[in-house]
Design a protein around this motif. Structure first.
Motif, PDB file in Angstrom:
ATOM      1  N   LYS A  18       0.827  -1.209   0.000  1.00  0.00           N
ATOM      2  CA  LYS A  18       0.000   0.000   0.000  1.00  0.00           C
ATOM      3  C   LYS A  18       0.859   1.257   0.000  1.00  0.00           C
ATOM      4  N   ARG A  19       1.970   1.219   0.737  1.00  0.00           N
ATOM      5  CA  ARG A  19       2.858   2.381   0.798  1.00  0.00           C
ATOM      6  C   ARG A  19       3.430   2.740  -0.569  1.00  0.00           C
ATOM      7  N   VAL A  20       3.747   1.716  -1.374  1.00  0.00           N
ATOM      8  CA  VAL A  20       4.306   1.986  -2.705  1.00  0.00           C
ATOM      9  C   VAL A  20       3.210   2.157  -3.754  1.00  0.00           C
ATOM     10  N   GLY A  21       1.950   2.004  -3.342  1.00  0.00           N
ATOM     11  CA  GLY A  21       0.832   2.308  -4.230  1.00  0.00           C
ATOM     12  C   GLY A  21       0.512   1.263  -5.273  1.00  0.00           C
ATOM     13  N   LEU A  22       0.710  -0.011  -4.935  1.00  0.00           N
ATOM     14  CA  LEU A  22       0.399  -1.083  -5.885  1.00  0.00           C
ATOM     15  C   LEU A  22      -0.833  -1.854  -5.435  1.00  0.00           C
ATOM     16  N   SER A  23      -1.607  -2.320  -6.392  1.00  0.00           N
ATOM     17  CA  SER A  23      -2.704  -3.236  -6.082  1.00  0.00           C
ATOM     18  C   SER A  23      -2.112  -4.627  -5.876  1.00  0.00           C
ATOM     19  N   GLN A  24      -2.923  -5.528  -5.353  1.00  0.00           N
ATOM     20  CA  GLN A  24      -2.464  -6.913  -5.221  1.00  0.00           C
ATOM     21  C   GLN A  24      -2.104  -7.488  -6.585  1.00  0.00           C
ATOM     22  N   ALA A  57       9.830  -8.585  -2.313  1.00  0.00           N
ATOM     23  CA  ALA A  57      10.625  -7.410  -1.957  1.00  0.00           C
ATOM     24  C   ALA A  57      11.105  -6.698  -3.221  1.00  0.00           C
ATOM     25  N   GLY A  58      11.581  -7.461  -4.187  1.00  0.00           N
ATOM     26  CA  GLY A  58      12.025  -6.869  -5.446  1.00  0.00           C
ATOM     27  C   GLY A  58      10.894  -6.189  -6.185  1.00  0.00           C
ATOM     28  N   ALA A  59       9.735  -6.838  -6.196  1.00  0.00           N
ATOM     29  CA  ALA A  59       8.571  -6.284  -6.891  1.00  0.00           C
ATOM     30  C   ALA A  59       8.108  -4.972  -6.260  1.00  0.00           C
ATOM     31  N   LEU A  60       8.248  -4.874  -4.946  1.00  0.00           N
ATOM     32  CA  LEU A  60       7.814  -3.667  -4.233  1.00  0.00           C
ATOM     33  C   LEU A  60       8.930  -2.635  -4.119  1.00  0.00           C
ATOM     34  N   GLY A  61      10.151  -3.041  -4.427  1.00  0.00           N
ATOM     35  CA  GLY A  61      11.283  -2.132  -4.297  1.00  0.00           C
ATOM     36  C   GLY A  61      11.642  -1.837  -2.854  1.00  0.00           C
ATOM     37  N   VAL A  62      11.492  -2.853  -1.991  1.00  0.00           N
ATOM     38  CA  VAL A  62      11.826  -2.701  -0.569  1.00  0.00           C
ATOM     39  C   VAL A  62      12.825  -3.793  -0.198  1.00  0.00           C
ATOM     40  N   PRO A  63      13.590  -3.587   0.871  1.00  0.00           N
ATOM     41  CA  PRO A  63      14.480  -4.665   1.330  1.00  0.00           C
ATOM     42  C   PRO A  63      13.650  -5.852   1.836  1.00  0.00           C
ATOM     43  N   ALA A  64      14.130  -7.056   1.594  1.00  0.00           N
ATOM     44  CA  ALA A  64      13.430  -8.251   2.070  1.00  0.00           C
ATOM     45  C   ALA A  64      13.236  -8.195   3.583  1.00  0.00           C
ATOM     46  N   ALA A  65      14.185  -7.590   4.279  1.00  0.00           N
ATOM     47  CA  ALA A  65      14.092  -7.486   5.739  1.00  0.00           C
ATOM     48  C   ALA A  65      12.840  -6.729   6.168  1.00  0.00           C
TER      49      ALA A  65
END
Length: 114
Positions: A18-24, A57-65
């Motif tokens: 939600k933070r990165v603005g993507l739908s499921q 994580a890659g799809a959302l552009g966030v660290p896996a952690a």
């Protein structure tokens, strides 16, 4: 009963998505997953494998952690059936102590002591 770890990962996934603005569906396409898989993961109904965490994580552009945030393990806090390992260890100690006391009483009786 839902796995608390799966629920935590699901909550982290949903918040990040939600933070990165993507739908499921968008997240699923980017991660090469089915949209229903994203829903199952976000609801904590499924525990993702590590490769799925990396894909998400890659799809959302966030660290896996970030998807694993708040998940920790301390010896003695791991679930074993319906009670924790520390509780199981305590029950085992109590049972061993009872058996040892029983053995001491049996030895006293054999020696004719009361």
């Amino acid at each position: 009963m839902p796995n608390p770890l799966a629920v935590r990962v699901g909550n982290n996934l949903k918040a990040a998505r939600k933070r990165v603005g993507l739908s499921q569906e968008e997240a699923a396409i980017r991660a090469s997953l089915h949209r229903s898989e994203i829903g199952l993961l976000e609801r904590g109904e499924r525990m993702p494998r590590i490769d799925t965490v990396v894909k998400l994580a890659g799809a959302l552009g966030v660290p896996a952690a970030e998807l694993l945030d708040g998940i920790e393990w301390t010896p003695g806090e791991v679930q074993l059936g319906s009670f924790e390992v520390s509780e199981a260890a305590q029950l085992a100690r109590e049972a061993r102590e009872e058996l040892e006391e029983h053995d001491r009483r049996a030895e006293r009786l054999v020696r004719g002591e009361s």
